[in-house]
Motif scaffolding. Structure first.
Motif, PDB file in Angstrom:
ATOM      1  N   ALA A 126       0.818  -1.216   0.000  1.00  0.00           N
ATOM      2  CA  ALA A 126       0.000   0.000   0.000  1.00  0.00           C
ATOM      3  C   ALA A 126       0.854   1.270   0.000  1.00  0.00           C
ATOM      4  N   ALA A 127       2.031   1.226   0.616  1.00  0.00           N
ATOM      5  CA  ALA A 127       2.884   2.412   0.727  1.00  0.00           C
ATOM      6  C   ALA A 127       3.753   2.652  -0.504  1.00  0.00           C
ATOM      7  N   ALA A 128       3.873   1.677  -1.371  1.00  0.00           N
ATOM      8  CA  ALA A 128       4.787   1.797  -2.519  1.00  0.00           C
ATOM      9  C   ALA A 128       4.296   2.835  -3.525  1.00  0.00           C
ATOM     10  N   ASP A 129       5.262   3.583  -4.065  1.00  0.00           N
ATOM     11  CA  ASP A 129       4.971   4.539  -5.134  1.00  0.00           C
ATOM     12  C   ASP A 129       4.722   3.804  -6.447  1.00  0.00           C
ATOM     13  N   HIS A 130       5.529   2.761  -6.668  1.00  0.00           N
ATOM     14  CA  HIS A 130       5.423   1.947  -7.883  1.00  0.00           C
ATOM     15  C   HIS A 130       5.588   0.486  -7.500  1.00  0.00           C
ATOM     16  N   ILE A 131       4.806  -0.360  -8.175  1.00  0.00           N
ATOM     17  CA  ILE A 131       4.861  -1.801  -7.921  1.00  0.00           C
ATOM     18  C   ILE A 131       5.038  -2.498  -9.259  1.00  0.00           C
ATOM     19  N   PHE A 132       6.006  -3.393  -9.287  1.00  0.00           N
ATOM     20  CA  PHE A 132       6.274  -4.186 -10.481  1.00  0.00           C
ATOM     21  C   PHE A 132       6.110  -5.654 -10.134  1.00  0.00           C
ATOM     22  N   TYR A 133       5.500  -6.386 -11.048  1.00  0.00           N
ATOM     23  CA  TYR A 133       5.196  -7.800 -10.835  1.00  0.00           C
ATOM     24  C   TYR A 133       5.892  -8.617 -11.914  1.00  0.00           C
ATOM     25  N   LEU A 134       6.595  -9.650 -11.472  1.00  0.00           N
ATOM     26  CA  LEU A 134       7.240 -10.567 -12.399  1.00  0.00           C
ATOM     27  C   LEU A 134       6.262 -11.689 -12.703  1.00  0.00           C
ATOM     28  N   GLY A 135       5.689 -11.648 -13.876  1.00  0.00           N
ATOM     29  CA  GLY A 135       4.724 -12.667 -14.272  1.00  0.00           C
ATOM     30  C   GLY A 135       5.414 -13.944 -14.727  1.00  0.00           C
ATOM     31  N   GLU A 154       6.482 -12.612  -7.446  1.00  0.00           N
ATOM     32  CA  GLU A 154       7.527 -11.658  -7.108  1.00  0.00           C
ATOM     33  C   GLU A 154       7.072 -10.240  -7.416  1.00  0.00           C
ATOM     34  N   PHE A 155       7.311  -9.373  -6.445  1.00  0.00           N
ATOM     35  CA  PHE A 155       6.981  -7.962  -6.576  1.00  0.00           C
ATOM     36  C   PHE A 155       8.213  -7.131  -6.241  1.00  0.00           C
ATOM     37  N   VAL A 156       8.389  -6.039  -6.950  1.00  0.00           N
ATOM     38  CA  VAL A 156       9.389  -5.039  -6.604  1.00  0.00           C
ATOM     39  C   VAL A 156       8.597  -3.806  -6.195  1.00  0.00           C
ATOM     40  N   LEU A 157       8.792  -3.398  -4.955  1.00  0.00           N
ATOM     41  CA  LEU A 157       8.079  -2.256  -4.391  1.00  0.00           C
ATOM     42  C   LEU A 157       9.054  -1.090  -4.293  1.00  0.00           C
ATOM     43  N   ILE A 158       8.767  -0.016  -4.979  1.00  0.00           N
ATOM     44  CA  ILE A 158       9.606   1.174  -4.904  1.00  0.00           C
ATOM     45  C   ILE A 158       8.888   2.193  -4.037  1.00  0.00           C
ATOM     46  N   ASP A 159       9.526   2.557  -2.945  1.00  0.00           N
ATOM     47  CA  ASP A 159       8.980   3.544  -2.002  1.00  0.00           C
ATOM     48  C   ASP A 159      10.002   4.672  -1.904  1.00  0.00           C
ATOM     49  N   ARG A 160       9.843   5.654  -2.764  1.00  0.00           N
ATOM     50  CA  ARG A 160      10.820   6.749  -2.817  1.00  0.00           C
ATOM     51  C   ARG A 160      10.803   7.592  -1.548  1.00  0.00           C
ATOM     52  N   SER A 161       9.643   7.756  -0.915  1.00  0.00           N
ATOM     53  CA  SER A 161       9.604   8.564   0.314  1.00  0.00           C
ATOM     54  C   SER A 161      10.408   7.914   1.432  1.00  0.00           C
ATOM     55  N   ALA A 162      10.476   6.591   1.452  1.00  0.00           N
ATOM     56  CA  ALA A 162      11.293   5.878   2.438  1.00  0.00           C
ATOM     57  C   ALA A 162      12.706   5.636   1.910  1.00  0.00           C
ATOM     58  N   GLY A 163      12.934   5.928   0.626  1.00  0.00           N
ATOM     59  CA  GLY A 163      14.243   5.696   0.028  1.00  0.00           C
ATOM     60  C   GLY A 163      14.592   4.225  -0.042  1.00  0.00           C
ATOM     61  N   ARG A 164      13.598   3.403  -0.396  1.00  0.00           N
ATOM     62  CA  ARG A 164      13.801   1.957  -0.324  1.00  0.00           C
ATOM     63  C   ARG A 164      13.133   1.223  -1.480  1.00  0.00           C
TER      64      ARG A 164
END
Length: 173
Positions: A126-135, A154-164
């Motif tokens: 929910a907090a991620a700015d962008h979410i990528f899914y490996l299909g 598999e998901f890649v969660l980019i949370d720029r506000s947390a820098g993570r």
């Protein structure tokens, strides 16, 4: 390089450590998360995905071998076949829906597991700015024993506000 990723921490939720009404319910399911700190100047999403794929922590077969610095596998796939282009962008709702379907009906999930999943998985989605899914990448991308997982999400969660960036894998074997 404009952006580097530094491994901060990892987490692991093993469904076997929770008490299910029916012990067969957990199905050897687990969630592995790897948290990487963004350092340097911010890059675009494609550059961040490429940096993650190059990172040592990405070289994990998720079958008990752990991270292998020179490993040729990532999950069920040959590492050389994974590029930023094979990921699809998904909304937080779609990502959570895929994970919720995999976890199963809430009434069958022990309350302590549900709380851990909420904190470590669903809140991060929910907090991620962008979410990528490996299909599913197809049979040609599977490595020599890549069918060890019944399901692999598999998901890649980019949370720029947390820098993570969080690499989140939910699977069962």
């Amino acid at each position: 390089m404009g952006n580097a990723l530094v491994h901060e921490a990892s987490g692991f939720i093993n469904f076997r450590h929770y008490t299910f009404e029916d012990p067969r319910e957990h199905g050897f399911r687990w969630v592995d998360s790897k948290h990487l700190r963004l350092t340097g100047e911010a890059s675009g999403d494609v550059q961040l995905l490429a940096a993650l794929i190059r990172h040592e922590q990405f070289r994990d077969d998720y079958a008990g071998g752990g991270v292998l610095a020179d490993g040729p596998r990532h999950g069920p796939y040959w590492l050389r076949l994974i590029t930023p282009a094979v990921y699809e962008t998904v909304s937080p709702e779609k990502g959570a829906g895929i994970l919720r379907k995999w976890v199963g009906p809430r009434e069958k999930v022990p309350a302590d597991l549900e709380a851990d999943l909420q904190r470590e998985v669903f809140d991060r989605v929910a907090a991620a700015d962008h979410i990528f899914y490996l299909g599913e990448l197809g049979d040609k991308a599977l490595h020599d024993w890549g069918r060890v997982h019944e399901e692999f999400h598999e998901f890649v969660l980019i949370d720029r506000s947390a820098g993570r960036i969080t690499l989140l894998v939910a699977a069962d074997d």
